[in-house]
Design a protein around this motif. Structure first.
Motif, PDB file in Angstrom:
ATOM      1  N   THR A   1      -1.067  -0.436  -4.404  1.00 22.80           N
ATOM      2  CA  THR A   1      -0.160  -0.081  -5.493  1.00 22.80           C
ATOM      3  C   THR A   1      -0.193  -1.078  -6.644  1.00 22.80           C
ATOM      4  O   THR A   1       0.146  -0.734  -7.759  1.00 22.80           O
TER       5      THR A   1
ATOM      6  N   LEU B   1      -4.980   3.582   7.594  1.00 24.49           N
ATOM      7  CA  LEU B   1      -3.905   3.189   8.507  1.00 24.49           C
ATOM      8  C   LEU B   1      -3.962   4.138   9.701  1.00 24.49           C
ATOM      9  O   LEU B   1      -3.725   5.344   9.559  1.00 24.49           O
TER      10      LEU B   1
ATOM     11  N   ARG C   1       5.514   3.741   1.481  1.00 26.83           N
ATOM     12  CA  ARG C   1       4.869   2.471   1.120  1.00 26.83           C
ATOM     13  C   ARG C   1       5.129   1.454   2.233  1.00 26.83           C
ATOM     14  O   ARG C   1       6.132   1.548   2.939  1.00 26.83           O
TER      15      ARG C   1
ATOM     16  N   GLU D   1     -10.200   2.782  -0.667  1.00 25.87           N
ATOM     17  CA  GLU D   1      -9.329   3.489   0.266  1.00 25.87           C
ATOM     18  C   GLU D   1      -9.165   2.657   1.531  1.00 25.87           C
ATOM     19  O   GLU D   1     -10.145   2.148   2.087  1.00 25.87           O
TER      20      GLU D   1
ATOM     21  N   CYS E   1      -4.717   5.200   2.518  1.00 20.20           N
ATOM     22  CA  CYS E   1      -3.794   4.443   1.654  1.00 20.20           C
ATOM     23  C   CYS E   1      -4.529   3.897   0.436  1.00 20.20           C
ATOM     24  O   CYS E   1      -5.758   3.751   0.430  1.00 20.20           O
ATOM     25  N   LYS E   2      -3.749   3.589  -0.599  1.00 23.21           N
ATOM     26  CA  LYS E   2      -4.269   2.911  -1.785  1.00 23.21           C
ATOM     27  C   LYS E   2      -3.369   1.752  -2.139  1.00 23.21           C
ATOM     28  O   LYS E   2      -2.171   1.766  -1.836  1.00 23.21           O
TER      29      LYS E   2
ATOM     30  N   LEU F   1       0.829  -1.199   0.000  1.00 22.02           N
ATOM     31  CA  LEU F   1       0.000   0.000   0.000  1.00 22.02           C
ATOM     32  C   LEU F   1       0.869   1.256   0.000  1.00 22.02           C
ATOM     33  O   LEU F   1       1.996   1.254   0.493  1.00 22.02           O
ATOM     34  N   SER F   2       0.311   2.320  -0.561  1.00 16.39           N
ATOM     35  CA  SER F   2       0.981   3.621  -0.588  1.00 16.39           C
ATOM     36  C   SER F   2       0.128   4.623   0.172  1.00 16.39           C
ATOM     37  O   SER F   2      -1.091   4.695  -0.040  1.00 16.39           O
ATOM     38  N   ILE F   3       0.754   5.388   1.063  1.00 22.33           N
ATOM     39  CA  ILE F   3       0.023   6.375   1.864  1.00 22.33           C
ATOM     40  C   ILE F   3      -0.187   7.627   1.031  1.00 22.33           C
ATOM     41  O   ILE F   3       0.771   8.273   0.591  1.00 22.33           O
ATOM     42  N   GLU F   4      -1.458   7.984   0.798  1.00 21.35           N
ATOM     43  CA  GLU F   4      -1.804   9.081  -0.104  1.00 21.35           C
ATOM     44  C   GLU F   4      -1.962  10.417   0.615  1.00 21.35           C
ATOM     45  O   GLU F   4      -1.516  11.441   0.139  1.00 21.35           O
TER      46      GLU F   4
END
Length: 844
Positions: A91, A101, A118, A98, A88-89, A75-78
């Protein structure tokens, strides 16, 4: 086993994906249902059909139900939501789901996870939403890039803003993240297979690139400088109040004043001077007591350490501490009571320090003065408090001590980019240095020395500000360069700051200060923070630590804590565990300092490029500020903007970089462009986002240091005795070797040309004689006289009369139809170029 039905396949995929960490693939399905051989083809076709119908989703060879999220994924923190939790989304998934975290979960990692990071996480269904727990932090993705989003039909692409990055990302419509054409965005790469353009996704939208106010944000984002304070840090700062401890003595009656820039909002130092009977002075330097408010181990302390220092850009300030502290509780405002850590110093009439002591106090700033106003009071142009004139008297005593120790004297005016309320550049001004500036500097340097000495006397581990002596190789290069300009330096190992000051003083007299100061600055090592005290070369001091700016430098805050601990001055003292990690802190804040300096330079370059964009094609006076193998860097006299001139555009001559002379030298004439040389340049191209300026050189290269002797083939002239003896400039070994090689090459070329010329003439003469002899022999055999008529019959169209010894050039023009006869009589073809007329080359 029969081929499974659609319902069997879907049920199997749902059941397995719920129990496994990764989605099932075709191989798992084939093994579970015993599908082998040709039936595998039917399985692939069935899975594709189910995907087209929206009943299953294929991810390569893996299979899952549409909308189903994998139990474990990257996951990537948006962004951060209103509650402080992280959104997060996925990757590696096209899902727009969504994932939350919680901030408490992110804080468990060291360092805590933030926007752009990430991680490998496990997904959980929690009250109608999906939350994640961290399995492993992965950091920011490799290849994360700040760029400008350009919209296309299929989505768009991102162009990098950094001149060092050459790669762009192709962005699909689903990955634009709401970015519009011309927006500044953070983009990161997506996983892809095979070749083709790099694909990416927009991770964060910053704003429009067309606005000058966003140019500074580019530099801030590139250097990863945090702008916003976390909620917890803000909450801690708002909870603080101005309650003094028993260790703060009342010093509010002492008429302290602050002297700062007119636009300053954070005032962290106040000064006072009292004249003593013996002609000396008692100085008081009161510094904001930041250590009393920012205690070790708090969220405020961790954030201050992370930032390392405040970042000052032309259009904004990014503070190290929240505004509640930097502009309120810790700012020594005029007429308000504040808490301070004070250094009281006694000096003699000639500026020598006699003794000093530190103590905490409650103080009041009796007057806030701008530098210009303080200078006007000293000059008698304005009325003001008598304490200001006493401060200047003490300053003149400190100047005597300064001259004794001879610190490096690089005292030059500063260029300031001026902006309007919207952040647009309106011009560039030069702020002249005044004695008021130097007064505060001398007071602060003395207080910093006292702080370093106090920590050493009490055997406290401390962070010092150290500046090593210049590298000997750099000093050798500087010595050679200065000697070429008529200056002198001792051997590299004997160079001290006083030697460099002598050069600078002479440069001021010759109005070459900018050139020489630039060269000396480039030869210096960089000042850094370190727990090992090696002294400060530039200031000519054995002990030096930063103490006077704890609002904007974390190093100063650590020194305050050390002094409080060493002298037992109450709360906010350094802990044992703090002293054990000071070296790590020193290395970290040295890096953040460099990042801030680079952000300031990059912002200035971009703002000046944007300001000059409308003047493309104009001619500017400039100086050569840097020389490399590929070209010249120039700095404009008026604005200080830096640009580049490629070496290939300097003219028809080829130029070579001479490292020893620090010059770009013509291989043909020996003329050179040297560091600091005044030139005229034309602005050709501007790229504001990159801060790039491309120029064309108008000024011709200067004369060579030593003109070569005249060519050997020229007649020698008697040398006239000079009217007066002139001292020849020294020629480097590099130049001597180049001259000798050039002479040898020219001599060999002339010799070869003369030899070739002689061979050609001899061959031509022999061919003509041989041809004439053969013609006479043929005429004799036929019994016919030789002459013009026979020449005409045999194809000579020259209409020339004469004997049979005609030149060979008349024999080489056969008549049409007589090629066979003519070719029999044609002279042998010569090799090489036709013979030259006149005397051989080199004898004219």
């Amino acid at each position: 086993m029969d081929f499974p039905s659609d319902q069997d396949l879907i049920a199997y995929v749902e059941r397995e994906n719920a129990e496994r960490k990764t989605p099932v693939d075709r191989r798992d399905i084939a093994r579970a249902f015993g599908i082998k051989g040709p039936a595998r083809t039917e399985l692939r076709a069935t899975l594709r059909r189910l995907e087209d119908e929206g009943k299953l989703a294929l991810d390569g060879k893996k299979t899952k139900k549409p909308g189903q999220l994998p139990p474990v994924t990257v996951l990537s923190i948006e962004k951060m939501d209103s509650q402080g939790d992280l959104v997060c989304k996925l990757t590696k998934d096209d899902s727009d789901a969504e994932v939350i975290l919680f901030s408490s979960e992110a804080a468990k990692q060291k360092p805590p996870l933030g926007v752009g990071d990430r991680f490998l996480g496990k997904l959980h269904q929690d009250k109608g939403r999906v939350r994640a727990t961290v399995i492993k932090a992965l950091g920011k993705p490799a290849g994360r890039m700040l760029g400008v989003f350009r919209s296309t039909r299929s989505g768009g692409f991102v162009e990098p803003v950094s001149r060092k990055t050459k790669t762009s990302f192709e962005i699909a419509k689903s990955d634009t993240g709401g970015a519009e054409d011309g927006d500044l965005v953070w983009a990161e790469p997506k996983t892809q297979r095979g070749y083709g353009p790099r694909r990416g996704r927009v991770a964060e939208v910053i704003g429009s690139v067309d606005e000058q106010k966003n140019l500074s944000l580019i530099a801030v984002a590139e250097q990863d400088i945090p702008v916003e304070f976390p909620r917890k840090v803000i909450a801690e700062s708002e909870a603080l109040d101005l309650e003094a401890s028993k260790h703060h003595k009342d010093l509010t009656a002492l008429p302290l004043v602050t002297i700062d820039p007119a636009s300053a909002r954070d005032h962290d130092d106040a000064v006072h001077a009292e004249e003593l009977e013996d002609g000396g002075f008692r100085l008081t330097v009161a510094i904001a007591d930041v250590s009393y408010f920012v205690r070790p181990g708090t969220a405020l302390d961790r954030e201050a350490e992370k930032r390392g220092n405040s970042t000052y850009l032309p259009d904004r300030v990014i503070p190290m501490l929240p505004e509640r502290l930097s502009n309120d509780l810790c700012s020594l405002r005029e007429g308000e009571v504040r808490l301070a850590l004070c250094c009281e110093i006694e000096i003699g009439a000639k500026g020598g320090k006699k003794k000093h002591r530190f103590f905490r106090a409650k103080i009041k700033n009796h007057q806030n003065l701008a530098y210009e106003k303080a200078q006007a009071i000293e000059d008698g142009a304005m009325e003001g408090p008598e304490t200001v004139r006493t401060l200047f008297k003490a300053y003149r005593a400190l100047v005597i001590a300064r001259e004794r120790r001879q610190p490096l004297d690089l005292d030059m005016p500063e260029r300031v980019i001026e902006t309007d309320k919207n952040g647009n550049v309106t011009g560039v001004s030069r702020k002249e240095r005044m004695d008021a500036h130097r007064l505060i500097e001398e007071f602060m340097v003395l207080a910093n020395v006292c702080a370093a000495e106090t920590l050493q006397e009490h055997d406290r581990e401390a962070i010092y500000r150290v500046h090593d002596a210049p590298d000997l190789e750099r000093l050798d290069t500087l010595k050679e360069y200065l000697e070429g300009l008529g200056y002198s330096l001792p051997k590299a190992e004997d160079v001290a700051s006083k030697n460099l000051n002598s050069v600078l003083q002479r440069a001021r007299e010759r109005e070459e200060m900018d050139i020489i100061a630039m060269s000396i600055l480039r030869s210096q090592s960089q000042a850094v923070y370190d727990t090992k005290n090696i002294g400060h070369f530039g200031l000519s001091l054995k002990h030096y630590a930063h103490f006077t700016s704890p609002i904007r430098r974390y190093a100063d805050l650590t020194v305050h804590r050390g002094i409080v601990r060493a002298l037992g001055l109450g709360p906010g003292a350094e802990r044992d565990e703090d002293s054990l990690r000071l070296q790590t802190v020193a290395e970290k804040i040295s890096q953040t300092e460099r990042a801030s300096i680079q952000a300031e330079r990059d912002t200035a370059a971009r703002m000046l490029a944007s300001y000059l964009e409308e003047q493309t094609g104009a001619v500017f006076p400039a100086r050569v500020s840097g020389i490399t193998r590929v070209g010249l860097f120039v700095s404009l006299d008026e604005t200080g903007a830096d640009g580049f001139i490629p070496a290939r555009t300097l003219g028809w001559e080829r130029f070579e970089h001479d490292e020893k002379r620090n010059a770009m030298v013509s291989e043909h004439s020996g003329a050179a462009y040297t560091l600091g040389m005044p030139v005229k340049v034309r602005l050709l191209e501007v790229t504001p986002v990159q801060g790039g300026l491309l120029f064309e050189m108008i000024t011709k290269a200067g004369e060579p240091e030593e003109k070569n002797a005249k060519p050997a083939r020229a007649p020698r002239a008697k040398k006239k005795p000079p009217l007066r003896a002139e001292k020849k400039k020294p020629v480097s070994r590099h130049e001597k070797a180049k001259i000798a090689a050039s002479r040898s090459k020219n001599k060999k070329r002339r010799t070869d040309e003369e030899a070739e010329d002689t061979r050609e003439r001899r061959a031509a003469k022999q061919a003509a004689e041989k041809k004439a002899a053969k013609e006479r022999e043929n005429e004799k055999r036929r019994g016919k006289p030789s002459g013009p008529r026979s020449d005409r019959r045999e194809g000579d169209r020259s209409r020339r009369s004469g004997d049979g010894d005609a030149p060979a050039k008349f024999e080489r023009r056969p008549r049409k139809g007589a090629a066979g006869k003519a070719s029999a009589r044609r002279a042998p073809a010569r090799k090489g170029p036709a013979p030259r007329r006149g005397p051989p080359k080199g004898t004219r």
